[in-house]
Scaffold this motif. Structure first.
Motif, PDB file in Angstrom:
ATOM      1  N   TYR A 215      -8.619 134.935  14.353  1.00  0.00           N
ATOM      2  CA  TYR A 215      -9.992 134.637  14.787  1.00  0.00           C
ATOM      3  C   TYR A 215     -10.808 134.037  13.645  1.00  0.00           C
ATOM      4  CZ  TYR A 215     -13.549 135.045  18.400  1.00  0.00           C
ATOM      5  OH  TYR A 215     -14.471 134.761  19.379  1.00  0.00           O
ATOM      6  N   GLY A 216     -10.110 133.502  12.651  1.00  0.00           N
ATOM      7  CA  GLY A 216     -10.799 132.838  11.559  1.00  0.00           C
ATOM      8  C   GLY A 216     -11.650 133.800  10.749  1.00  0.00           C
ATOM      9  N   ILE A 217     -12.762 133.312  10.234  1.00  0.00           N
ATOM     10  CA  ILE A 217     -13.630 134.153   9.402  1.00  0.00           C
ATOM     11  C   ILE A 217     -14.996 134.353  10.061  1.00  0.00           C
ATOM     12  CG2 ILE A 217     -12.474 133.705   7.209  1.00  0.00           C
ATOM     13  CD1 ILE A 217     -14.592 131.517   6.672  1.00  0.00           C
ATOM     14  N   ILE A 218     -14.963 134.414  11.380  1.00  0.00           N
ATOM     15  CA  ILE A 218     -16.211 134.572  12.128  1.00  0.00           C
ATOM     16  C   ILE A 218     -16.952 135.843  11.695  1.00  0.00           C
ATOM     17  CG2 ILE A 218     -17.106 135.131  14.427  1.00  0.00           C
ATOM     18  CD1 ILE A 218     -16.579 132.141  13.957  1.00  0.00           C
ATOM     19  N   VAL A 219     -16.238 136.956  11.592  1.00  0.00           N
ATOM     20  CA  VAL A 219     -16.922 138.219  11.270  1.00  0.00           C
ATOM     21  C   VAL A 219     -17.603 138.158   9.897  1.00  0.00           C
ATOM     22  CG1 VAL A 219     -16.620 140.693  10.882  1.00  0.00           C
ATOM     23  CG2 VAL A 219     -15.487 139.591  12.822  1.00  0.00           C
ATOM     24  N   PRO A 220     -16.886 137.743   8.831  1.00  0.00           N
ATOM     25  CA  PRO A 220     -17.599 137.682   7.546  1.00  0.00           C
ATOM     26  C   PRO A 220     -18.704 136.626   7.508  1.00  0.00           C
ATOM     27  CG  PRO A 220     -15.315 136.913   7.306  1.00  0.00           C
ATOM     28  CD  PRO A 220     -15.426 137.546   8.655  1.00  0.00           C
ATOM     29  N   ILE A 221     -18.560 135.543   8.255  1.00  0.00           N
ATOM     30  CA  ILE A 221     -19.664 134.563   8.288  1.00  0.00           C
ATOM     31  C   ILE A 221     -20.899 135.212   8.916  1.00  0.00           C
ATOM     32  CG2 ILE A 221     -20.508 132.424   9.322  1.00  0.00           C
ATOM     33  CD1 ILE A 221     -17.690 131.290   9.138  1.00  0.00           C
TER      34      ILE A 221
ATOM     35  N   HIS B 149      -9.267 145.808  14.887  1.00  0.00           N
ATOM     36  CA  HIS B 149     -10.309 146.700  14.373  1.00  0.00           C
ATOM     37  C   HIS B 149     -11.411 145.837  13.754  1.00  0.00           C
ATOM     38  CE1 HIS B 149      -6.785 149.717  13.403  1.00  0.00           C
ATOM     39  NE2 HIS B 149      -6.992 149.605  14.698  1.00  0.00           N
ATOM     40  N   GLU B 150     -12.411 146.549  13.201  1.00  0.00           N
ATOM     41  CA  GLU B 150     -13.441 145.824  12.447  1.00  0.00           C
ATOM     42  C   GLU B 150     -14.101 146.708  11.417  1.00  0.00           C
ATOM     43  OE1 GLU B 150     -17.327 144.001  12.168  1.00  0.00           O
ATOM     44  OE2 GLU B 150     -16.920 143.300  14.213  1.00  0.00           O
ATOM     45  N   ARG B 151     -14.947 146.067  10.612  1.00  0.00           N
ATOM     46  CA  ARG B 151     -16.012 146.684   9.836  1.00  0.00           C
ATOM     47  C   ARG B 151     -15.729 146.990   8.372  1.00  0.00           C
ATOM     48  NH1 ARG B 151     -18.902 146.121  14.287  1.00  0.00           N
ATOM     49  NH2 ARG B 151     -19.684 147.844  15.552  1.00  0.00           N
ATOM     50  N   GLN B 152     -14.449 147.096   7.916  1.00  0.00           N
ATOM     51  CA  GLN B 152     -14.347 147.519   6.517  1.00  0.00           C
ATOM     52  C   GLN B 152     -14.823 146.432   5.554  1.00  0.00           C
ATOM     53  OE1 GLN B 152     -10.735 147.997   4.049  1.00  0.00           O
ATOM     54  NE2 GLN B 152     -11.316 150.134   3.854  1.00  0.00           N
ATOM     55  N   GLN B 153     -15.758 146.808   4.720  1.00  0.00           N
ATOM     56  CA  GLN B 153     -16.237 145.926   3.653  1.00  0.00           C
ATOM     57  C   GLN B 153     -16.626 146.745   2.430  1.00  0.00           C
ATOM     58  OE1 GLN B 153     -19.559 143.599   5.152  1.00  0.00           O
ATOM     59  NE2 GLN B 153     -18.207 142.243   6.346  1.00  0.00           N
TER      60      GLN B 153
ATOM     61  N   PRO C 279     -13.959 140.396  16.010  1.00  0.00           N
ATOM     62  CA  PRO C 279     -15.258 140.972  16.378  1.00  0.00           C
ATOM     63  C   PRO C 279     -15.168 142.226  17.253  1.00  0.00           C
ATOM     64  CG  PRO C 279     -15.352 138.592  16.567  1.00  0.00           C
ATOM     65  CD  PRO C 279     -13.911 138.952  16.291  1.00  0.00           C
ATOM     66  N   TYR C 280     -15.899 143.242  16.835  1.00  0.00           N
ATOM     67  CA  TYR C 280     -16.171 144.435  17.641  1.00  0.00           C
ATOM     68  C   TYR C 280     -17.681 144.503  17.749  1.00  0.00           C
ATOM     69  CZ  TYR C 280     -17.416 149.469  17.849  1.00  0.00           C
ATOM     70  OH  TYR C 280     -18.012 150.670  18.127  1.00  0.00           O
ATOM     71  N   ARG C 281     -18.171 144.644  18.960  1.00  0.00           N
ATOM     72  CA  ARG C 281     -19.611 144.738  19.229  1.00  0.00           C
ATOM     73  C   ARG C 281     -20.453 144.859  17.949  1.00  0.00           C
ATOM     74  NH1 ARG C 281     -22.074 148.988  23.646  1.00  0.00           N
ATOM     75  NH2 ARG C 281     -23.757 147.665  24.372  1.00  0.00           N
ATOM     76  N   GLY C 282     -21.265 143.864  17.708  1.00  0.00           N
ATOM     77  CA  GLY C 282     -22.024 143.806  16.465  1.00  0.00           C
ATOM     78  C   GLY C 282     -21.436 142.768  15.527  1.00  0.00           C
ATOM     79  N   ALA C 283     -20.101 142.735  15.465  1.00  0.00           N
ATOM     80  CA  ALA C 283     -19.364 141.630  14.840  1.00  0.00           C
ATOM     81  C   ALA C 283     -19.902 141.222  13.468  1.00  0.00           C
ATOM     82  CB  ALA C 283     -19.353 140.427  15.782  1.00  0.00           C
ATOM     83  N   GLY C 284     -19.792 142.099  12.504  1.00  0.00           N
ATOM     84  CA  GLY C 284     -20.226 141.755  11.157  1.00  0.00           C
ATOM     85  C   GLY C 284     -21.686 142.091  10.902  1.00  0.00           C
ATOM     86  N   ARG C 285     -22.463 142.293  11.964  1.00  0.00           N
ATOM     87  CA  ARG C 285     -23.892 142.556  11.780  1.00  0.00           C
ATOM     88  C   ARG C 285     -24.186 143.984  11.345  1.00  0.00           C
ATOM     89  NH1 ARG C 285     -23.182 139.642  16.302  1.00  0.00           N
ATOM     90  NH2 ARG C 285     -24.004 137.525  16.342  1.00  0.00           N
ATOM     91  N   PRO C 286     -23.454 144.982  11.852  1.00  0.00           N
ATOM     92  CA  PRO C 286     -23.730 146.334  11.335  1.00  0.00           C
ATOM     93  C   PRO C 286     -23.556 146.390   9.817  1.00  0.00           C
ATOM     94  CG  PRO C 286     -22.431 146.481  13.339  1.00  0.00           C
ATOM     95  CD  PRO C 286     -22.497 145.013  12.964  1.00  0.00           C
ATOM     96  N   GLN C 287     -22.545 145.662   9.310  1.00  0.00           N
ATOM     97  CA  GLN C 287     -22.331 145.620   7.865  1.00  0.00           C
ATOM     98  C   GLN C 287     -23.483 144.889   7.186  1.00  0.00           C
ATOM     99  OE1 GLN C 287     -20.214 144.727  10.379  1.00  0.00           O
ATOM    100  NE2 GLN C 287     -18.110 144.516   9.624  1.00  0.00           N
TER     101      GLN C 287
ATOM    102  N   THR D 297     -16.953 135.611  26.995  1.00  0.00           N
ATOM    103  CA  THR D 297     -18.006 136.618  26.899  1.00  0.00           C
ATOM    104  C   THR D 297     -17.916 137.296  25.542  1.00  0.00           C
ATOM    105  OG1 THR D 297     -17.980 136.929  29.273  1.00  0.00           O
ATOM    106  CG2 THR D 297     -18.940 138.698  27.961  1.00  0.00           C
ATOM    107  N   PHE D 298     -18.862 136.975  24.678  1.00  0.00           N
ATOM    108  CA  PHE D 298     -18.902 137.536  23.323  1.00  0.00           C
ATOM    109  C   PHE D 298     -20.272 137.185  22.770  1.00  0.00           C
ATOM    110  CE2 PHE D 298     -17.352 133.226  23.171  1.00  0.00           C
ATOM    111  CZ  PHE D 298     -18.032 132.641  22.109  1.00  0.00           C
ATOM    112  N   ALA D 299     -20.610 137.703  21.620  1.00  0.00           N
ATOM    113  CA  ALA D 299     -21.824 137.302  20.905  1.00  0.00           C
ATOM    114  C   ALA D 299     -23.075 137.380  21.785  1.00  0.00           C
ATOM    115  CB  ALA D 299     -21.659 135.896  20.319  1.00  0.00           C
ATOM    116  N   SER D 300     -23.135 138.396  22.617  1.00  0.00           N
ATOM    117  CA  SER D 300     -24.341 138.621  23.441  1.00  0.00           C
ATOM    118  C   SER D 300     -24.791 137.317  24.096  1.00  0.00           C
ATOM    119  CB  SER D 300     -25.469 139.190  22.574  1.00  0.00           C
ATOM    120  OG  SER D 300     -25.054 140.367  21.943  1.00  0.00           O
ATOM    121  N   ARG D 301     -23.833 136.654  24.760  1.00  0.00           N
ATOM    122  CA  ARG D 301     -24.149 135.309  25.221  1.00  0.00           C
ATOM    123  C   ARG D 301     -24.130 135.122  26.734  1.00  0.00           C
ATOM    124  NH1 ARG D 301     -19.913 131.788  26.176  1.00  0.00           N
ATOM    125  NH2 ARG D 301     -20.792 130.001  25.099  1.00  0.00           N
ATOM    126  N   ALA D 302     -23.677 136.118  27.505  1.00  0.00           N
ATOM    127  CA  ALA D 302     -23.489 135.885  28.941  1.00  0.00           C
ATOM    128  C   ALA D 302     -24.804 135.568  29.641  1.00  0.00           C
ATOM    129  CB  ALA D 302     -22.803 137.086  29.590  1.00  0.00           C
ATOM    130  N   ALA D 303     -25.828 136.383  29.418  1.00  0.00           N
ATOM    131  CA  ALA D 303     -27.105 136.147  30.101  1.00  0.00           C
ATOM    132  C   ALA D 303     -27.731 134.846  29.621  1.00  0.00           C
ATOM    133  CB  ALA D 303     -28.054 137.318  29.866  1.00  0.00           C
TER     134      ALA D 303
END
Lengths: 293, 806
Positions: B323-329, B288-292, B360-368, B530-536
């Motif tokens: 997955y370490g602390i990628i989301v909070p970073i 899951h993601e997002r709780q802060q 990470p869930y799409r947005g990965a810490g950024r919506p927060q 494929t993550f972090a809007s990086r494929a293209a």
């Protein structure tokens, strides 16, 4: 999410179905549309030893309409009832409520009688059976019997029917003269189980004064109940009736539960709001009926 | 000249195949494979006291049962911490099958392998695991209070204390003309791809090699993990991501326990084994993601310019930190958004809870992050009585300030330096698109209909396309077919189309001739994922470089044949020709044939390249430093991420009797640099907005105090239907990235980022009460409106004072 092992029977007649049910005992379960039962099987919340599929039983798929009411066979899909104009003329609540049953894909397979036999308090058709003062016909090895709605619903997902039995039809009495109906739901997403639903019948006298007001709710309480709201508006000329007061009365009569989607208080709020809104709509329809007389 | 397909709205080539059911998803593979099912913990925190498998042993069709005791070598060790970080001082990961203690409902305890999934579930149901229950920690506040510990040896439940600052924040706040502080919460949601996770493994005992199909976002790294954990040589393992029915982040986590256990069983049993996750498993055992909880203090001046910002985040990382602390970073570093923040301090305490892991869930810490920053802007505007758009405008980084260095360190370990952007341009476009200045008119009009209307906006900057690298391979066959491969995987984004467009444009061939393969380690073994809007950004540029390499070689060979200068040649529609000299040409497919000097003519075309057909005997058939074949492999490795940006506005209408919330209008201005395919980008934005609305109004993970997930099904987890997602108005801005050859930035996640912030702002604007917890449902809004503790906004008070209905 795979069902536990079960035996499968597909009888060709009602007698055969009853024979299988008699032989299998309490472990047997009737399968009609499967829209509630199959998910329960897949989640292993139910594990009947035998499924008795009645889809091959002839004669259960008819909607019969008379002046007295509408008889809906056990294999009539929600969608067929939704589009049955003759049924809607005799009892408009049928189409109005089935329009709120889930989504088209589910309405295409799910049966109205099956959802009544399932006795889910968040089902629309259990509520409508109660509101219209309906009954079901139950086939048993000793012959058919009629069970009034009041005697049918025992608890959530629980009916009074026991032993080998197939609910073969449901009877919805016709709308009384000088009456109008309305049905409305509030769901978190379109087509979901209602957070709260309301069906109402308003009956006027010949002078367009309110004579009777009945309401029944969806997802409120453990079993369907019919609430008489007449006292709040009795004798009031239809155009001046205080439907909000009827809504307020309804709020005091219901005893909803809370869950993750809605608190009990919120459900009570919606009972009031939906009652007021549906009564106004139903009253207008009743007034038009009186005018036509 | 070939139509330049780069930038054109080419229809997605993969859709016809997928829509008519010709996709090949994980569960379409291996119909005769044995099936795995798992006994999972029913408790959020408990010590395992016994596992009794006796009842399962007489189930007809049972093949094998595995518990932790059956794991050996590296499999008996904890799962890897994929992304270590010095501030992740207390990393903890689970075991492939639970060892002694379970720490969330759904943790795998026993694996059952049987002839099919039905039988496997029958046997699993008969296995009795006994537990001693332990105290349960749910929610960031309980974790921080630490009355109980998720891990015995981490008594304060803090996995990591992440800290970045760009100056001395306390004196800066003290010197600020104004300050305000507030606390707000955001809840969990999850990726919820239509296809869950799944693994199929086949061991070839004669060849001693393993083929694994996995519904993953990172096949190359799954391969490496399987090889390491199962003690296999990398060259004997191949991993293929078949068609993947959505990922949204959850499938970047690896190796999942099941990704190791299924191959382990396949090898041990010498038979194909498959596991296809069911929906309940996905809810309780993926991620899951997002709780802060966010505590924000901001300093600002009377014009609303931010002088200092101090943020403390309590981040729920679930039971483990694979997955370490990628989301909070990402939250910490993307929080500053498009704004100049003179002094910024962020402290994140990432805490353990007895719930599913957070990755990470799409947005990965950024919506927060966006929620924290944008709601801060709203607060400043409310306090000063200013237009929310004006406050934002006064704080924006200006176009002449790029590259803009925030003096922060991003999730890829590299500096947060914005490469390019035009944030005032975004805001202007948004104000026009959303008709921002007409809000009061709309409000009055809605009030006349008995509805409360509100409008909100949110802006964001998104670091996309992080390294370390991706590669691309382009090969022209003698048939004229152009094979393209890259190692990263596809989950429905439209890579087949976008990458083909790039190659068709770079090489000058019809797009119909181009075939794209992704995520297959047999074709391309080096990749990140494929993550972090990086494929293209990553594979798009790598493939472009590979295509340019092929073009250069093709021109060199063709120049020899045509006796022309390579500089005078062009390739159009698959034909190499001397520019301006009709007839002086050679098909690219013939160049491909000639590129491979042959002894044997295996087909008609090959005759052209055989040893008695070619005549130049002055040099070796393959020149020194050259290689046979018309192909090229290249890599793209960026110095740092590229930063996309955007601005969203939402208009909501609220029924003041039922408190139903309806998003009646949603406007998006989007800048992802040069656009490969605007139709695909818009599709990405639409999908992102749907998930943004979902996170704001519908979805949440409803854990009770015992750590039981109350809504682990699609019946009670309210993923919005099409009927709940508003129409989206989109305007584009293109600010090319100077960092990569194609000038592109990522677009995959953007749509989801500002949804929660913009909708919270709109609801607050409509009802005049402070919104401090998202998502929000009608029942909660009803409670908020009745609560004596809820705060009325200054804006609402001002409106009441001037007689404008709130």
């Amino acid at each position: 999410m795979k069902p536990a092992p079960f035996r499968y029977a597909d009888p060709g007649t009602l007698d055969e179905a009853l024979a299988v049910l008699s032989a299998e005992g309490a472990g047997a379960k009737v399968l009609a549309g499967g829209q509630s039962l199959l998910p329960l099987l897949s989640m292993r919340l139910a594990a009947p030893a035998t499924l008795v599929d009645i889809n091959g039983v002839p004669g259960l798929d008819a909607v019969e309409v008379t002046g007295d009411g509408v008889t809906v066979g056990a294999l009539v899909r929600h969608n067929a009832l939704l589009h049955d104009d003759a049924a809607a003329r005799v009892q408009p609540l049928l189409a109005r409520a089935t329009a709120n049953v889930a989504h088209p894909a589910i309405r295409n397979r799910g049966t109205t009688v099956g959802s009544i036999a399932h006795a889910d308090p968040s089902g629309e058709m259990t509520s409508v059976l109660a509101l219209t003062d309906g009954s079901v016909t139950v086939a048993t090895p000793s012959g058919p019997s009629t069970v009034e709605w009041r005697d049918l619903f025992v608890g959530p997902l629980e009916t009074s029917i026991s032993g080998p039995a197939v609910v073969t039809s449901a009877f919805f009495p016709a709308l009384p003269p000088r009456s109008g109906t309305a049905f409305a739901e509030i769901a978190r997403r379109k087509g979901d189980y209602a957070v709260c639903g309301a069906g109402v019948v308003v009956t006027l006298d010949e002078d367009q004064r309110v004579a009777a007001v009945r309401a029944s709710y969806v997802s409120v309480g453990l079993t369907p109940e019919v609430h008489d709201l007449t006292d709040a508006v009795i004798g009031s000329p239809v155009e001046k009736a205080d439907w909000t007061a009827a809504g307020e009365l309804a709020r005091t009569l219901v005893d909803p539960d809370g869950d993750i989607h809605a608190s009990a208080d919120y459900r009570r709020l919606l009972v009031g709001v939906l009652t007021g809104r549906t009564l106004a709509e139903a009253a207008a329809e009743a007034a038009a009926a009186v005018t036509r007389e | 000249m070939t139509t330049k397909l780069f930038g054109e709205p080419v229809r997605r080539r993969e859709d016809a195949r997928l829509i008519v059911g010709r996709g090949r998803y994980l569960d379409d593979i291996g119909h005769t494979a044995l099936a795995a099912a798992f006994v999972r913990s029913p408790h959020a925190h408990a010590r395992i006291t016994g596992i009794d498998v006796d009842g399962a042993l007489d189930v007809e069709g049972l093949v094998a049962i595995y518990t932790y005791e059956d794991l050996t070598g590296p499999m008996a060790e904890p799962l890897p911490v994929l992304i270590p970080h010095p501030q992740l001082t207390e990393p903890r990961t689970g075991y492939p099958l639970a060892r002694e203690v379970v720490r969330h409902v759904g943790e795998p305890v026993v694996m059952v392998v049987a002839t099919d999934r039905y039988v496997a579930e029958d046997a699993a149901e008969r296995i009795v695991v006994t537990y001693d229950e332990l105290p349960v920690v749910v929610g960031v506040d309980a974790a921080y209070e630490a009355r109980a510990a998720v891990h015995d040896d981490v008594p304060d439940n803090v996995a990591a204390r992440h800290h970045q600052e760009t100056g001395d924040v306390e004196p800066a706040l003290a010197a600020s003309p104004r300050t305000l502080s507030f606390t707000q919460y955001i809840e969990r949601s999850a990726s919820m791809p239509m296809e869950g996770r799944g693994v199929h493994a086949r061991w070839d005992a004669d060849d001693r090699s393993l083929r694994v199909y996995s519904s993953t976002q990172a096949s190359t790294s799954v391969r490496a993990a399987i090889a390491a954990k199962l003690d296999l040589s990398l060259d004997t393992v191949e991993v293929i991501a078949p068609d993947v029915g959505g990922g949204f982040g959850v499938k970047i986590v690896h190796p999942w326990p099941e990704e190791l256990l299924v191959p382990m069983a396949a090898i041990a049993l010498g038979q194909e084994v498959k596991w296809a996750e069911d929906r309940r498993e996905h809810f309780i055992s993926s991620a899951h993601e997002r709780q802060q909880r966010q505590d924000v203090t901001v300093g600002f001046d009377d014009e609303g310019r931010v002088t200092a910002l101090d943020v403390h985040v309590l981040h729920d990382n679930g039971a483990y930190t694979p997955y370490g602390i990628i989301v909070p970073i990402i939250t910490a570093t993307q929080l500053v958004g498009p704004y100049v923040i003179p002094v910024y301090r962020v402290r994140v305490d990432s805490v353990y809870t007895n719930t599913v892991i957070v990755t990470p869930y799409r947005g990965a810490g950024r919506p927060q992050a966006c929620y924290a920053m944008e709601r801060t802007m709203d607060r400043i505007a409310d306090e000063l009585g200013l237009d929310r758009a004006v406050v934002r405008e006064r704080n924006l980084i200006q176009p002449d300030q790029f590259p803009y260095d925030h003096h922060l360190t991003f999730q890829d370990g590299r500096p947060v330096i914005y490469d390019s952007g035009d944030y005032p341009g975004l805001l202007d476009k948004l104000r026009t698109l959303a008709d921002w200045s007409s809000a009061d008119v709309l409000r009055d009009e809605a009030a006349a209909r008995g509805k409360l209307l509100g409008i909100g906006m949110a802006m964001y900057v998104e670091g996309t396309g992080p390294g370390p690298y991706e590669g691309g391979h382009v090969q022209v066959l003698g048939s004229g077919k152009v094979l393209v491969s890259t190692g990263l995987t596809s989950q429905g984004q439209g890579h087949e189309t976008a990458f083909a467009q790039i190659v068709a444009s770079e090489l000058g061939v019809p797009i119909e001739d181009v075939e794209v393969t992704t995520g297959d380690t047999r074709r391309f073994a080096y990749a990140v994922g494929t993550f972090a809007s990086r494929a293209a950004v990553m594979s798009g540029n790598a493939i472009a470089l590979a295509a340019r390499g092929v073009r250069e070689k093709a021109l060199r060979i063709a120049a020899d044949v045509l006796e022309a200068d390579p500089g005078d040649l062009e390739i159009d529609e698959g034909l190499v020709q001397v520019r301006g000299t009709p007839g002086a040409s050679i098909p690219l497919r013939t160049v491909a044939v000639l590129s491979n000097p042959l002894r044997y003519a295996f087909d008609e075309a090959a005759k052209q390249a055989t040893q008695f057909t070619t005549h130049d005997d002055s040099k070796p058939p393959v020149a020194e430093g050259d290689a046979p074949g018309l192909e090229h492999r290249d890599y793209y490795s960026p110095i740092r991420s590229t930063f996309a940006s955007g601005a969203h506005a939402a208009v909501v209408e609220i029924d003041p009797e039922t408190w139903e919330i309806d998003v009646v209008r949603y406007a998006v201005v989007h800048d992802c640099g040069n656009v490969v395919n605007p139709m695909i980008v818009e599709g990405q934005v639409h999908g992102g907005v749907a998930q943004g609305v979902a996170g704001a109004l519908y979805e949440r993970m409803a854990y009770d105090a015992d750590g039981q997930l109350q809504n682990a099904s699609y019946m009670d987890f309210l993923m919005p239907y099409a009927s709940e997602v508003p129409d989206v108005d989109i305007d584009h801005q293109q600010t090319p990235s100077p960092l990569n050859p194609l000038g592109i930035k990522g677009a995959g996640e953007a749509g989801v980022i500002p949804g929660t912030a913009a909708i919270a702002s709109a609801i607050e604007d409509a009802v005049g009460r402070r919104i401090t917890s998202m998502p929000i449902s009608p029942t909660e809004l009803y409670d908020l409106m009745r609560s004596e503790d809820s705060e009325t906004t200054a804006t609402a008070a001002r409106r009441a004072g001037t007689g404008v209905m709130a």
